[in-house]
Design an enzyme around this catalytic site. Sequence first.
Site, PDB file in Angstrom:
ATOM      1  N   ARG A  11       0.631  14.946  10.797  1.00 38.18           N
ATOM      2  CA  ARG A  11       1.349  14.706   9.545  1.00 38.18           C
ATOM      3  C   ARG A  11       1.188  15.953   8.691  1.00 38.18           C
ATOM      4  O   ARG A  11       0.492  15.943   7.676  1.00 38.18           O
ATOM      5  CB  ARG A  11       0.805  13.455   8.845  1.00 38.18           C
ATOM      6  CG  ARG A  11       1.062  12.196   9.650  1.00 38.18           C
ATOM      7  CD  ARG A  11       0.774  10.947   8.852  1.00 38.18           C
ATOM      8  NE  ARG A  11      -0.649  10.677   8.764  1.00 38.18           N
ATOM      9  CZ  ARG A  11      -1.161   9.607   8.161  1.00 38.18           C
ATOM     10  NH1 ARG A  11      -0.377   8.726   7.612  1.00 38.18           N
ATOM     11  NH2 ARG A  11      -2.463   9.418   8.125  1.00 38.18           N
ATOM     12  N   CYS A  30      -5.473   8.560   8.056  1.00 40.67           N
ATOM     13  CA  CYS A  30      -5.746   8.084   9.410  1.00 40.67           C
ATOM     14  C   CYS A  30      -5.357   9.110  10.468  1.00 40.67           C
ATOM     15  O   CYS A  30      -4.336   9.789  10.352  1.00 40.67           O
ATOM     16  CB  CYS A  30      -4.987   6.783   9.662  1.00 40.67           C
ATOM     17  SG  CYS A  30      -5.580   5.405   8.659  1.00 40.67           S
ATOM     18  N   ASP A  67       3.785   0.919  11.938  1.00 51.36           N
ATOM     19  CA  ASP A  67       2.612   0.185  11.469  1.00 51.36           C
ATOM     20  C   ASP A  67       2.573  -1.258  11.985  1.00 51.36           C
ATOM     21  O   ASP A  67       1.533  -1.909  11.891  1.00 51.36           O
ATOM     22  CB  ASP A  67       2.561   0.181   9.945  1.00 51.36           C
ATOM     23  CG  ASP A  67       2.242   1.553   9.381  1.00 51.36           C
ATOM     24  OD1 ASP A  67       1.183   2.089   9.715  1.00 51.36           O
ATOM     25  OD2 ASP A  67       3.060   2.099   8.618  1.00 51.36           O
ATOM     26  N   ARG A  93      -8.786   0.420   2.950  1.00 49.63           N
ATOM     27  CA  ARG A  93      -7.737   1.316   2.461  1.00 49.63           C
ATOM     28  C   ARG A  93      -6.430   0.568   2.242  1.00 49.63           C
ATOM     29  O   ARG A  93      -5.650   0.924   1.359  1.00 49.63           O
ATOM     30  CB  ARG A  93      -7.481   2.458   3.452  1.00 49.63           C
ATOM     31  CG  ARG A  93      -8.457   3.602   3.392  1.00 49.63           C
ATOM     32  CD  ARG A  93      -7.908   4.811   4.152  1.00 49.63           C
ATOM     33  NE  ARG A  93      -6.627   5.218   3.614  1.00 49.63           N
ATOM     34  CZ  ARG A  93      -5.568   5.542   4.362  1.00 49.63           C
ATOM     35  NH1 ARG A  93      -5.616   5.473   5.673  1.00 49.63           N
ATOM     36  NH2 ARG A  93      -4.441   5.918   3.784  1.00 49.63           N
ATOM     37  N   LYS A 124       0.834  -1.210   0.000  1.00 50.06           N
ATOM     38  CA  LYS A 124       0.000   0.000   0.000  1.00 50.06           C
ATOM     39  C   LYS A 124       0.865   1.254   0.000  1.00 50.06           C
ATOM     40  O   LYS A 124       0.490   2.276  -0.590  1.00 50.06           O
ATOM     41  CB  LYS A 124      -0.909  -0.008   1.222  1.00 50.06           C
ATOM     42  CG  LYS A 124      -1.580   1.326   1.528  1.00 50.06           C
ATOM     43  CD  LYS A 124      -2.227   1.321   2.879  1.00 50.06           C
ATOM     44  CE  LYS A 124      -2.686   2.715   3.293  1.00 50.06           C
ATOM     45  NZ  LYS A 124      -1.557   3.634   3.575  1.00 50.06           N
ATOM     46  N   ASN A 125       2.015   1.214   0.671  1.00 47.81           N
ATOM     47  CA  ASN A 125       2.864   2.392   0.780  1.00 47.81           C
ATOM     48  C   ASN A 125       3.787   2.582  -0.416  1.00 47.81           C
ATOM     49  O   ASN A 125       4.616   3.489  -0.416  1.00 47.81           O
ATOM     50  CB  ASN A 125       3.690   2.322   2.070  1.00 47.81           C
ATOM     51  CG  ASN A 125       2.838   2.606   3.296  1.00 47.81           C
ATOM     52  OD1 ASN A 125       1.661   2.952   3.185  1.00 47.81           O
ATOM     53  ND2 ASN A 125       3.411   2.440   4.471  1.00 47.81           N
TER      54      ASN A 125
END
Length: 451
Positions: free
Chosen positions: A127, A122, A312, A420, A24-25
């Site tokens: 951030r 999230c 994570d 997501r 995902k990243n």
Amino acid sequence: MTDDVLLVHGGNPLEGEIQIRGAKNLVPKAMVAALLGQGPSRLRNVPDIRDVKVVRGLLQLHGVTVRTGDEDGELILDPSHVESANVADIDAHAGSSRIPILFCGPLLHRLGHAFIPGLGGCDIGGRPVDFHFEVLRQFGATIEKHPQGTYLVATQRLRGTKIELPYPSVGATEQVLLTAVLAEGVTELRNAAIEPEIVDLICVLQKMGAIISLGTDRTILVTGVDELDGYTHRALPDRLEAASWACAALATKGDIYVRGAEQIPMMTFLNTFRKVGGAYEIDDEGIRFWHPGGELKAIALETDVHPGFQTDWQQPLVVALTQATGLSIVHETVYESRLGFTGALNQMGAHIQLYSECLGGTPCRFGARNFMHSAVVSGPSKLVGGELVIPDLRGGFSYLIAALAAEGTSTVHGIDLINRGYENFMDKLRDLGAHIELPAAAEVAEVQLTA
């Protein structure tokens, strides 16, 4: 909405095999990188997750043709006709993802301007996007903030610059890379993030014709080129999802083979998993994770940027630590609010105390700012089902793990957020023997039983 609520009947081990795909990243960022090329790009191992759909929609709004390839999980992205998008259409994506901020550099190079809507993502701590905009100013962009979003303009070719990050932020590093590759001259980035997904993005850009060197001291040098072509690339597997399933195996006393998982990006996690008492076995196709029986062991843990223990990984592991014997200490140094999810675990029977002090070897950025960023986990604890409202992506999956490890039934609200970053997670749970159901299905079953 009943399709955003899941009933989880816990108490059974998860056993079987699941498949993970691209990270995902990395995948959404590689999709954005396709904007920089003059020809089409081919991206493989793409997961069917919401962040991918958001980026696909934004690319299509800007004239990029996106279609599926012959291989399962393959996208072909053709940016031959990049164009300005309608502000209202872009704004429709506001709040759904933080990825749009990474469109800035590529759009400035291709169009000379960009519009970025309000950003979602999230709620796990600060951030700030202001640093992204400051970086783009250093490259030569003009930035105007409006209530509906931010407008950026480049009246001439962006220029290379020297940047030193106050913290090795993944997002800021991606922003610099996606902007510097077509900027005039050399860009020097110090204190850069070096996560595996960053290195894979550098590989994508290098395949396109970029000149990027990664130093041993977190310094990245980018020599701008006049033009980039498309790429063909297979995304690296999602090490964060793999670790989530590993923690699920540990917490439920299960046995899960994660096909697609790779050892090298997970070395730090694997060491910690073994220290806790988990077992694993690595082969050419994936990694098998299981609970070998006996007591799990309490540990002291600090999250950090790569190559440290990833933030994570922390939340799903904390669930497993509730089943370890003794006192585990967890010091979260990346996101100041990431331990907020533990309140719900305590309501399920866990014993977790939060502290604002740095309970670790090195003081971090949050130690003097009164953030509850350290935790002491006392175990083992008997978890019981409860009402859970998902706070964020990793915390949400961690709630699922807790519900599966608990006795009784849990009602988990907001499960759409898990889409997501976890592809087909409900199908995977069922394949592993989890007893889960949507409320509507449960009501139908109850009516049938009554009849």
